[in-house]
Scaffold this motif. Structure first.
Motif, PDB file in Angstrom:
ATOM      1  N   VAL A  48       0.841  -1.199   0.000  1.00  0.00           N
ATOM      2  CA  VAL A  48       0.000   0.000   0.000  1.00  0.00           C
ATOM      3  C   VAL A  48       0.878   1.252   0.000  1.00  0.00           C
ATOM      4  O   VAL A  48       0.625   2.211  -0.740  1.00  0.00           O
ATOM      5  CB  VAL A  48      -0.970  -0.004   1.202  1.00  0.00           C
ATOM      6  CG1 VAL A  48      -1.663   1.335   1.343  1.00  0.00           C
ATOM      7  CG2 VAL A  48      -1.981  -1.122   1.053  1.00  0.00           C
ATOM      8  N   CYS A  49       1.925   1.247   0.810  1.00  0.00           N
ATOM      9  CA  CYS A  49       2.833   2.389   0.882  1.00  0.00           C
ATOM     10  C   CYS A  49       3.507   2.643  -0.474  1.00  0.00           C
ATOM     11  O   CYS A  49       3.591   3.781  -0.933  1.00  0.00           O
ATOM     12  CB  CYS A  49       3.872   2.139   1.969  1.00  0.00           C
ATOM     13  SG  CYS A  49       4.976   3.528   2.229  1.00  0.00           S
TER      14      CYS A  49
ATOM     15  N   MET B  44       2.372   1.777  -3.437  1.00  0.00           N
ATOM     16  CA  MET B  44       1.350   2.227  -4.377  1.00  0.00           C
ATOM     17  C   MET B  44       1.011   3.706  -4.155  1.00  0.00           C
ATOM     18  O   MET B  44       0.864   4.457  -5.128  1.00  0.00           O
ATOM     19  CB  MET B  44       0.096   1.358  -4.264  1.00  0.00           C
ATOM     20  CG  MET B  44       0.305  -0.048  -4.816  1.00  0.00           C
ATOM     21  SD  MET B  44      -1.113  -1.140  -4.599  1.00  0.00           S
ATOM     22  CE  MET B  44      -2.399  -0.251  -5.406  1.00  0.00           C
ATOM     23  N   VAL B  45       0.905   4.128  -2.908  1.00  0.00           N
ATOM     24  CA  VAL B  45       0.611   5.525  -2.605  1.00  0.00           C
ATOM     25  C   VAL B  45       1.755   6.422  -3.071  1.00  0.00           C
ATOM     26  O   VAL B  45       1.537   7.477  -3.678  1.00  0.00           O
ATOM     27  CB  VAL B  45       0.330   5.717  -1.096  1.00  0.00           C
ATOM     28  CG1 VAL B  45       0.320   7.181  -0.716  1.00  0.00           C
ATOM     29  CG2 VAL B  45      -0.980   5.054  -0.719  1.00  0.00           C
ATOM     30  N   LEU B  46       2.985   6.008  -2.821  1.00  0.00           N
ATOM     31  CA  LEU B  46       4.135   6.788  -3.276  1.00  0.00           C
ATOM     32  C   LEU B  46       4.193   6.871  -4.800  1.00  0.00           C
ATOM     33  O   LEU B  46       4.510   7.918  -5.359  1.00  0.00           O
ATOM     34  CB  LEU B  46       5.431   6.195  -2.728  1.00  0.00           C
ATOM     35  CG  LEU B  46       5.690   6.435  -1.242  1.00  0.00           C
ATOM     36  CD1 LEU B  46       6.929   5.673  -0.790  1.00  0.00           C
ATOM     37  CD2 LEU B  46       5.860   7.915  -0.973  1.00  0.00           C
TER      38      LEU B  46
ATOM     39  N   ALA C 265       1.617   6.671  -6.897  1.00  0.00           N
ATOM     40  CA  ALA C 265       0.519   7.534  -7.337  1.00  0.00           C
ATOM     41  C   ALA C 265       0.847   9.007  -7.087  1.00  0.00           C
ATOM     42  O   ALA C 265       0.613   9.861  -7.949  1.00  0.00           O
ATOM     43  CB  ALA C 265      -0.776   7.148  -6.628  1.00  0.00           C
ATOM     44  N   ALA C 266       1.413   9.310  -5.916  1.00  0.00           N
ATOM     45  CA  ALA C 266       1.777  10.692  -5.600  1.00  0.00           C
ATOM     46  C   ALA C 266       2.872  11.198  -6.537  1.00  0.00           C
ATOM     47  O   ALA C 266       2.841  12.350  -6.987  1.00  0.00           O
ATOM     48  CB  ALA C 266       2.237  10.796  -4.150  1.00  0.00           C
ATOM     49  N   SER C 267       3.819  10.359  -6.855  1.00  0.00           N
ATOM     50  CA  SER C 267       4.889  10.754  -7.772  1.00  0.00           C
ATOM     51  C   SER C 267       4.341  11.009  -9.171  1.00  0.00           C
ATOM     52  O   SER C 267       4.717  11.980  -9.834  1.00  0.00           O
ATOM     53  CB  SER C 267       5.965   9.668  -7.840  1.00  0.00           C
ATOM     54  OG  SER C 267       6.590   9.526  -6.584  1.00  0.00           O
TER      55      SER C 267
END
Length: 137
Positions: A6-7, A9-11, A13-15
């Motif tokens: 999850v971490c 994937m979030v990174l 997406a944010a990038s």
């Protein structure tokens, strides 16, 4: 293990969002919703240029607005027949709403008749502004 996935994937997406936002910021482009919108000297508070006008919407505490003011001023001096008008977005909310200005700085490129032909949101690049002027004439 699930937390790590999850971490990541979030990174990712944010990038991706950051890269896309940086790529789009300051680009001078055509927007379909600007078709047919015209502005005159009375509404802008300054005279239109003979060939084109660069209209900048700014706010008081906007750092990119100062750099944009400098860039557009230089372009207006370099290119004959081009005027630069800066408008305080907070003092002209009716115009901001009508033109769908969502952030500052926003630059509108007007042709000689006052018709909106291009728009840039964010600090534009000098070369992009000069290219947009070529298309406005």
């Amino acid at each position: 293990m699930t937390g790590l996935v999850v971490c990541v994937m979030v990174l990712a997406a944010a990038s991706a969002f950051g890269v896309l936002h940086r790529w789009r910021s300051g680009r001078v482009r055509v927007r379909g919703r600007d078709d047919g919108k015209r502005l005159d000297a009375g509404r802008l508070g300054g005279e239109l240029g003979e060939r084109a006008t660069l209209v900048q919407f700014s706010s008081a505490f906007c750092a990119p607005c100062r750099a944009t003011r400098r860039i557009l001023g230089e372009v207006a001096v370099m290119v004959p027949g081009v005027a630069h008008i800066e408008i305080d977005a907070e003092e002209h909310l009716d115009l901001v709403r009508e033109l769908d200005i969502l952030k500052t700085p926003t630059v509108l490129v007007l042709d000689a008749g006052g018709r909106v032909v291009r728009r840039a949101t964010g600090q534009p690049r000098r070369a992009d502004v000069i290219a947009a002027l070529g298309e406005a004439v």
